[in-house]
Design a protein around this motif. Structure first.
Motif, PDB file in Angstrom:
ATOM      1  N   SER A  95      30.931  11.809  20.367  1.00  0.00           N
ATOM      2  CA  SER A  95      29.894  11.467  19.393  1.00  0.00           C
ATOM      3  C   SER A  95      30.014  12.244  18.089  1.00  0.00           C
ATOM      4  CB  SER A  95      28.511  11.727  20.005  1.00  0.00           C
ATOM      5  OG  SER A  95      28.287  10.933  21.133  1.00  0.00           O
ATOM      6  N   THR A  96      30.227  13.553  18.176  1.00  0.00           N
ATOM      7  CA  THR A  96      30.210  14.366  16.958  1.00  0.00           C
ATOM      8  C   THR A  96      31.315  13.977  15.984  1.00  0.00           C
ATOM      9  OG1 THR A  96      29.105  16.217  18.035  1.00  0.00           O
ATOM     10  CG2 THR A  96      30.348  16.709  16.036  1.00  0.00           C
ATOM     11  N   PRO A  97      32.602  13.989  16.379  1.00  0.00           N
ATOM     12  CA  PRO A  97      33.627  13.640  15.387  1.00  0.00           C
ATOM     13  C   PRO A  97      33.669  12.162  15.033  1.00  0.00           C
ATOM     14  CG  PRO A  97      34.639  14.046  17.514  1.00  0.00           C
ATOM     15  CD  PRO A  97      33.197  14.446  17.647  1.00  0.00           C
ATOM     16  N   LEU A  98      33.235  11.280  15.939  1.00  0.00           N
ATOM     17  CA  LEU A  98      33.393   9.844  15.696  1.00  0.00           C
ATOM     18  C   LEU A  98      32.170   9.190  15.077  1.00  0.00           C
ATOM     19  CD1 LEU A  98      35.280   7.417  16.038  1.00  0.00           C
ATOM     20  CD2 LEU A  98      34.295   7.059  18.304  1.00  0.00           C
ATOM     21  N   LEU A  99      30.982   9.541  15.556  1.00  0.00           N
ATOM     22  CA  LEU A  99      29.773   8.830  15.133  1.00  0.00           C
ATOM     23  C   LEU A  99      28.931   9.594  14.125  1.00  0.00           C
ATOM     24  CD1 LEU A  99      28.547   7.436  18.586  1.00  0.00           C
ATOM     25  CD2 LEU A  99      30.085   6.371  16.918  1.00  0.00           C
ATOM     26  N   MET A 100      29.081  10.907  14.064  1.00  0.00           N
ATOM     27  CA  MET A 100      28.175  11.702  13.246  1.00  0.00           C
ATOM     28  C   MET A 100      28.837  12.347  12.034  1.00  0.00           C
ATOM     29  SD  MET A 100      25.918  13.308  16.311  1.00  0.00           S
ATOM     30  CE  MET A 100      24.651  13.760  15.148  1.00  0.00           C
ATOM     31  N   ARG A 101      29.928  13.078  12.254  1.00  0.00           N
ATOM     32  CA  ARG A 101      30.528  13.820  11.155  1.00  0.00           C
ATOM     33  C   ARG A 101      30.999  12.954   9.990  1.00  0.00           C
ATOM     34  NH1 ARG A 101      31.840  19.164  11.908  1.00  0.00           N
ATOM     35  NH2 ARG A 101      32.194  19.080   9.653  1.00  0.00           N
ATOM     36  N   PRO A 102      31.457  11.718  10.218  1.00  0.00           N
ATOM     37  CA  PRO A 102      31.819  10.891   9.062  1.00  0.00           C
ATOM     38  C   PRO A 102      30.664  10.623   8.108  1.00  0.00           C
ATOM     39  CG  PRO A 102      32.825  10.003  11.040  1.00  0.00           C
ATOM     40  CD  PRO A 102      31.870  11.075  11.489  1.00  0.00           C
ATOM     41  N   HIS A 103      29.420  10.739   8.604  1.00  0.00           N
ATOM     42  CA  HIS A 103      28.251  10.536   7.749  1.00  0.00           C
ATOM     43  C   HIS A 103      27.855  11.803   6.988  1.00  0.00           C
ATOM     44  CE1 HIS A 103      27.549   6.588   9.416  1.00  0.00           C
ATOM     45  NE2 HIS A 103      27.435   7.070  10.637  1.00  0.00           N
ATOM     46  N   THR A 104      28.312  12.963   7.455  1.00  0.00           N
ATOM     47  CA  THR A 104      27.822  14.222   6.882  1.00  0.00           C
ATOM     48  C   THR A 104      28.916  15.082   6.273  1.00  0.00           C
ATOM     49  OG1 THR A 104      28.035  15.346   9.036  1.00  0.00           O
ATOM     50  CG2 THR A 104      25.924  14.291   8.549  1.00  0.00           C
ATOM     51  N   ALA A 105      30.169  14.684   6.412  1.00  0.00           N
ATOM     52  CA  ALA A 105      31.276  15.493   5.883  1.00  0.00           C
ATOM     53  C   ALA A 105      32.296  14.578   5.212  1.00  0.00           C
ATOM     54  CB  ALA A 105      31.938  16.290   7.004  1.00  0.00           C
ATOM     55  N   ASP A 106      33.061  15.147   4.288  1.00  0.00           N
ATOM     56  CA  ASP A 106      34.122  14.410   3.595  1.00  0.00           C
ATOM     57  C   ASP A 106      35.373  14.444   4.468  1.00  0.00           C
ATOM     58  OD1 ASP A 106      35.683  13.094   1.783  1.00  0.00           O
ATOM     59  OD2 ASP A 106      35.933  14.807   0.425  1.00  0.00           O
ATOM     60  N   LEU A 107      35.565  13.383   5.242  1.00  0.00           N
ATOM     61  CA  LEU A 107      36.669  13.314   6.188  1.00  0.00           C
ATOM     62  C   LEU A 107      37.642  12.199   5.807  1.00  0.00           C
ATOM     63  CD1 LEU A 107      34.612  13.646   9.501  1.00  0.00           C
ATOM     64  CD2 LEU A 107      36.002  15.420   8.415  1.00  0.00           C
ATOM     65  N   PRO A 108      38.889  12.294   6.246  1.00  0.00           N
ATOM     66  CA  PRO A 108      39.874  11.250   5.913  1.00  0.00           C
ATOM     67  C   PRO A 108      39.785  10.032   6.827  1.00  0.00           C
ATOM     68  CG  PRO A 108      40.939  13.000   7.140  1.00  0.00           C
ATOM     69  CD  PRO A 108      39.517  13.450   6.919  1.00  0.00           C
ATOM     70  N   TYR A 109      38.731   9.928   7.620  1.00  0.00           N
ATOM     71  CA  TYR A 109      38.572   8.790   8.520  1.00  0.00           C
ATOM     72  C   TYR A 109      37.100   8.453   8.662  1.00  0.00           C
ATOM     73  CZ  TYR A 109      36.929  12.094  12.064  1.00  0.00           C
ATOM     74  OH  TYR A 109      36.202  13.032  12.737  1.00  0.00           O
ATOM     75  N   GLU A 110      36.842   7.267   9.187  1.00  0.00           N
ATOM     76  CA  GLU A 110      35.509   6.845   9.601  1.00  0.00           C
ATOM     77  C   GLU A 110      35.686   5.965  10.836  1.00  0.00           C
ATOM     78  OE1 GLU A 110      35.267   3.149   6.383  1.00  0.00           O
ATOM     79  OE2 GLU A 110      34.011   4.934   6.122  1.00  0.00           O
ATOM     80  N   LEU A 111      34.602   5.383  11.332  1.00  0.00           N
ATOM     81  CA  LEU A 111      34.718   4.593  12.556  1.00  0.00           C
ATOM     82  C   LEU A 111      35.727   3.459  12.404  1.00  0.00           C
ATOM     83  CD1 LEU A 111      33.550   4.264  15.454  1.00  0.00           C
ATOM     84  CD2 LEU A 111      31.985   2.571  14.488  1.00  0.00           C
ATOM     85  N   SER A 112      35.758   2.835  11.231  1.00  0.00           N
ATOM     86  CA  SER A 112      36.648   1.699  11.011  1.00  0.00           C
ATOM     87  C   SER A 112      38.117   2.091  10.947  1.00  0.00           C
ATOM     88  CB  SER A 112      36.259   0.974   9.719  1.00  0.00           C
ATOM     89  OG  SER A 112      36.379   1.833   8.605  1.00  0.00           O
ATOM     90  N   SER A 113      38.419   3.378  11.036  1.00  0.00           N
ATOM     91  CA  SER A 113      39.812   3.840  11.047  1.00  0.00           C
ATOM     92  C   SER A 113      40.455   3.684  12.417  1.00  0.00           C
ATOM     93  CB  SER A 113      39.887   5.312  10.632  1.00  0.00           C
ATOM     94  OG  SER A 113      39.315   5.526   9.357  1.00  0.00           O
ATOM     95  N   PHE A 114      39.664   3.239  13.407  1.00  0.00           N
ATOM     96  CA  PHE A 114      40.157   3.191  14.779  1.00  0.00           C
ATOM     97  C   PHE A 114      39.956   1.814  15.411  1.00  0.00           C
ATOM     98  CE2 PHE A 114      38.651   7.508  13.898  1.00  0.00           C
ATOM     99  CZ  PHE A 114      39.803   8.241  14.165  1.00  0.00           C
ATOM    100  N   GLU A 115      40.841   1.493  16.332  1.00  0.00           N
ATOM    101  CA  GLU A 115      40.627   0.377  17.245  1.00  0.00           C
ATOM    102  C   GLU A 115      39.847   0.933  18.439  1.00  0.00           C
ATOM    103  OE1 GLU A 115      41.378  -2.565  16.495  1.00  0.00           O
ATOM    104  OE2 GLU A 115      43.089  -2.513  15.111  1.00  0.00           O
ATOM    105  N   LEU A 116      38.720   0.309  18.765  1.00  0.00           N
ATOM    106  CA  LEU A 116      37.842   0.800  19.823  1.00  0.00           C
ATOM    107  C   LEU A 116      38.189   0.089  21.130  1.00  0.00           C
ATOM    108  CD1 LEU A 116      34.568   0.814  17.694  1.00  0.00           C
ATOM    109  CD2 LEU A 116      36.255   2.643  17.991  1.00  0.00           C
ATOM    110  N   ILE A 117      38.748   0.821  22.069  1.00  0.00           N
ATOM    111  CA  ILE A 117      39.302   0.236  23.287  1.00  0.00           C
ATOM    112  C   ILE A 117      38.253   0.121  24.385  1.00  0.00           C
ATOM    113  CG2 ILE A 117      41.028   0.540  25.101  1.00  0.00           C
ATOM    114  CD1 ILE A 117      42.718   2.056  22.956  1.00  0.00           C
ATOM    115  N   CYS A 118      37.605   1.227  24.714  1.00  0.00           N
ATOM    116  CA  CYS A 118      36.595   1.182  25.770  1.00  0.00           C
ATOM    117  C   CYS A 118      35.767   2.463  25.736  1.00  0.00           C
ATOM    118  CB  CYS A 118      37.239   1.010  27.146  1.00  0.00           C
ATOM    119  SG  CYS A 118      38.072   2.488  27.755  1.00  0.00           S
ATOM    120  N   ARG A 119      34.674   2.456  26.467  1.00  0.00           N
ATOM    121  CA  ARG A 119      33.845   3.657  26.563  1.00  0.00           C
ATOM    122  C   ARG A 119      34.381   4.541  27.697  1.00  0.00           C
ATOM    123  NH1 ARG A 119      28.897   4.503  24.131  1.00  0.00           N
ATOM    124  NH2 ARG A 119      28.410   2.288  23.968  1.00  0.00           N
ATOM    125  N   GLY A 120      34.630   5.795  27.352  1.00  0.00           N
ATOM    126  CA  GLY A 120      35.160   6.728  28.344  1.00  0.00           C
ATOM    127  C   GLY A 120      34.074   7.414  29.145  1.00  0.00           C
TER     128      GLY A 120
END
Length: 314
Positions: A95-120
């Motif tokens: 949750s933290t690196p994928l769903l939250m930090r892209p909204h609060t930090a200047d990162l080189p990725y966001e959710l759309s940077s990934f293909e979402l395969i399944c819930r682990g």
């Protein structure tokens, strides 16, 4: 004179026809790498290794787990987002690196940077109180705040963290006010519950159920009830769902070929149903998971957008 060109054209056509299915059937024809953005030893690492092992069995190739710890998971997430989109690099992001930090930090990725395969994994937050407090329901907890907003004090890891967002959403849905007390980690939260510094903590099942004589779960922030703890969902109590959990997503870099994505989804679905993987989930009191492919991507995107909307309004 005409026969030779015709035979050559037929040979080219047959080669093209046979090459297409062969490329799909040949994947994977070598080992995969599986990035875990945390150090060895934690729950995310062990669950990631368990699902990687189960996927390896289904795919028929070795999957090498690489721990890429740092910056609350964003170091590993960045490496994963920049990997070649060929289906040979996947990983687990929480949750933290994928769903939250892209909204609060200047990162080189966001959710759309990934293909979402399944819930682990999916580990709903459980509203938990000290048994000695005498509080037994969410209604009783909210009643404390009627005359004094500071009377309800909750565990947070700081503004914009999952616990903070979840508890603010609870206050909005329940029409009451409470005070967040920043601290680090669930065990610290338990200590502060028992000493009376706070009187409610949104924590996960492993911690809440690991102290049965000292802690009492009163409600769970999930879509549906779970067998343990058998407590109402927040939605049942308030009539409005408040759903927050620590989640893990199996992802790949954006742009992998569709047939390879589909094969990874199949392998992940098989892994989700395996006894070995569910045994590891059970060690952390986590329920089984089953979301895969497009349905999982839609659900996770909804979670991502909801967190972003909430943070933008704060």
């Amino acid at each position: 004179m005409r026969l030779q060109p015709l035979l050559a054209a037929c040979a080219v056509s047959l080669a093209a026809v046979s090459a297409t299915p062969a490329s799909a059937q040949d994947y994977p024809d070598g080992p995969l790498e599986f990035i875990v953005p945390f150090p060895p030893g934690g729950a995310s690492n062990l669950i990631g290794r368990a699902i990687a092992s189960a996927m390896s069995e289904d795919l028929g190739v070795e999957i090498t787990v690489l721990n890429r710890a740092g910056a609350a998971g964003t170091v590993g997430a960045t490496e994963l987002s920049r990997a070649e989109a060929d289906g040979y690099t996947i990983g687990i992001l929480t949750s933290t690196p994928l769903l939250m930090r892209p909204h609060t930090a200047d990162l080189p990725y966001e959710l759309s940077s990934f293909e979402l395969i399944c819930r682990g994994f999916d580990n709903p937050l459980i509203l938990t109180v000290a048994t000695s407090s005498g509080i037994t329901t969410l209604e009783e907890l909210m009643a404390l705040a009627e005359n004094d907003p500071a009377a309800v004090r909750f565990y947070s890891e700081g503004p914009g963290t999952l616990q903070d967002i979840a508890m603010n959403a609870l206050q909005e849905a329940g029409g009451f006010e409470a005070l967040g007390v920043p601290m680090t980690g669930e065990q610290t939260a338990v200590q502060n519950l028992l000493s009376g510094v706070i009187n409610v903590a949104p924590i996960t099942a492993g911690t809440a159920l690991g102290n049965p004589d000292l802690l009492t779960p009163i409600a769970i922030m999930s879509r549906e009830r779970v067998p343990n703890p058998d407590v109402p969902t927040v939605g049942e109590v308030l009539g409005s769902p408040v759903i927050y959990s620590l989640t893990g997503a199996i992802v790949a870099p954006k742009g992998i070929p569709a047939d390879r994505y589909g094969r990874l989804v199949e392998a992940c679905a098989t892994a989700q149903g395996s006894d070995s993987f569910n045994e590891v989930l059970g060690q952390y009191s986590m329920p089984p998971v089953s979301e895969t492919g497009a349905g999982f991507a839609e659900a996770l995107t909804g979670e991502y957008d909801a967190i972003g909307a909430f943070l933008s309004d704060m």
